[in-house]
Design a protein around this motif. Structure first.
Motif, mmCIF file in Angstrom:
data_model
loop_
_atom_site.group_PDB
_atom_site.id
_atom_site.type_symbol
_atom_site.label_atom_id
_atom_site.label_comp_id
_atom_site.label_asym_id
_atom_site.label_seq_id
_atom_site.Cartn_x
_atom_site.Cartn_y
_atom_site.Cartn_z
ATOM 1 N N ILE A 48 -6.924 3.785 -1.573
ATOM 2 C CA ILE A 48 -5.774 3.341 -0.764
ATOM 3 C C ILE A 48 -6.111 3.470 0.719
ATOM 4 O O ILE A 48 -5.829 2.563 1.510
ATOM 5 C CB ILE A 48 -4.509 4.139 -1.129
ATOM 6 C CG1 ILE A 48 -4.092 3.791 -2.560
ATOM 7 C CG2 ILE A 48 -3.385 3.867 -0.141
ATOM 8 C CD1 ILE A 48 -2.949 4.608 -3.092
ATOM 9 N N LEU A 88 0.828 -1.218 0.000
ATOM 10 C CA LEU A 88 0.000 0.000 0.000
ATOM 11 C C LEU A 88 0.858 1.261 0.000
ATOM 12 O O LEU A 88 0.503 2.257 -0.649
ATOM 13 C CB LEU A 88 -0.932 0.006 1.212
ATOM 14 C CG LEU A 88 -2.190 -0.838 1.070
ATOM 15 C CD1 LEU A 88 -2.976 -0.852 2.378
ATOM 16 C CD2 LEU A 88 -3.077 -0.301 -0.045
ATOM 17 N N PHE A 147 -6.283 0.502 3.295
ATOM 18 C CA PHE A 147 -5.397 0.578 4.461
ATOM 19 C C PHE A 147 -6.209 0.402 5.745
ATOM 20 O O PHE A 147 -5.799 -0.345 6.638
ATOM 21 C CB PHE A 147 -4.652 1.914 4.485
ATOM 22 C CG PHE A 147 -3.751 2.066 5.677
ATOM 23 C CD1 PHE A 147 -2.513 1.432 5.716
ATOM 24 C CD2 PHE A 147 -4.142 2.828 6.773
ATOM 25 C CE1 PHE A 147 -1.690 1.563 6.824
ATOM 26 C CE2 PHE A 147 -3.326 2.957 7.875
ATOM 27 C CZ PHE A 147 -2.091 2.330 7.901
#
Length: 168
Positions: A27, A13, A31
């Protein structure tokens, strides 16, 4: 998923975040999802650690209790042996044989007794080294650690900091 696999996904990531073609929201969502799963996994492992520690402590307490019981039984055995031997010697019997037991008083091989260890060692050091053993020197780790903490430099010795996991 295994704990180390989450760390690999974190790294992936981070690299994806550098790529500007991927939306930042995607993202962040990924995450957050990985982070929640990681924390759940760590929480589960922490519970296992607590259970295992509690079991180990319970076993240790049981070992202590059993060791104390064993010592009491051995003391009783020694006392009964001494008492029986003294009484057999008092009546002049060296052996008693029954259907269940054979009890005999036997002479022990001579035991070594040194009256004064320091005098004996001094005598043996002068001319009879076959009667003494020299121990190899040992490192006093507490003194070395304290000296290093005080700022002294000692050859081949250093303080190494590390980490430990605390589970409460």
């Amino acid at each position: 998923m295994k704990l180390y696999e989450y760390a690999e996904q974190y790294e992936a990531l981070k690299q994806m975040a550098e790529d500007e073609s991927i939306p930042l929201e995607a993202i962040e969502d990924t995450f957050q999802s990985i982070d929640d799963e990681f924390e759940t996994k760590v929480d589960s492992i922490a519970c296992i650690i607590k259970d295992e520690l509690a079991m180990a402590e319970a076993i240790e307490k049981e070992i202590d209790a059993l060791t104390a019981r064993m010592k009491r039984h051995k003391i009783t055995v020694d006392r009964l042996k001494t008492y029986t031997m003294e009484q057999m010697q008092a009546v002049g019997k060296s052996k008693i044989e029954t259907a269940r037991n054979v009890v005999s008083v036997a002479k022990k091989s001579p035991a070594l007794e040194i009256e004064n260890s320091d005098d004996f060692i001094a005598w043996a050091t002068l001319a009879h080294e076959e009667f003494i053993r020299q121990k190899a020197p040992e490192i006093n780790k507490v003194a070395v650690r304290d000296a290093l903490k005080a700022g002294e430099e000692l050859p081949g010795a250093k303080l190494v900091a590390g980490y430990r996991l605390a589970v409460r």
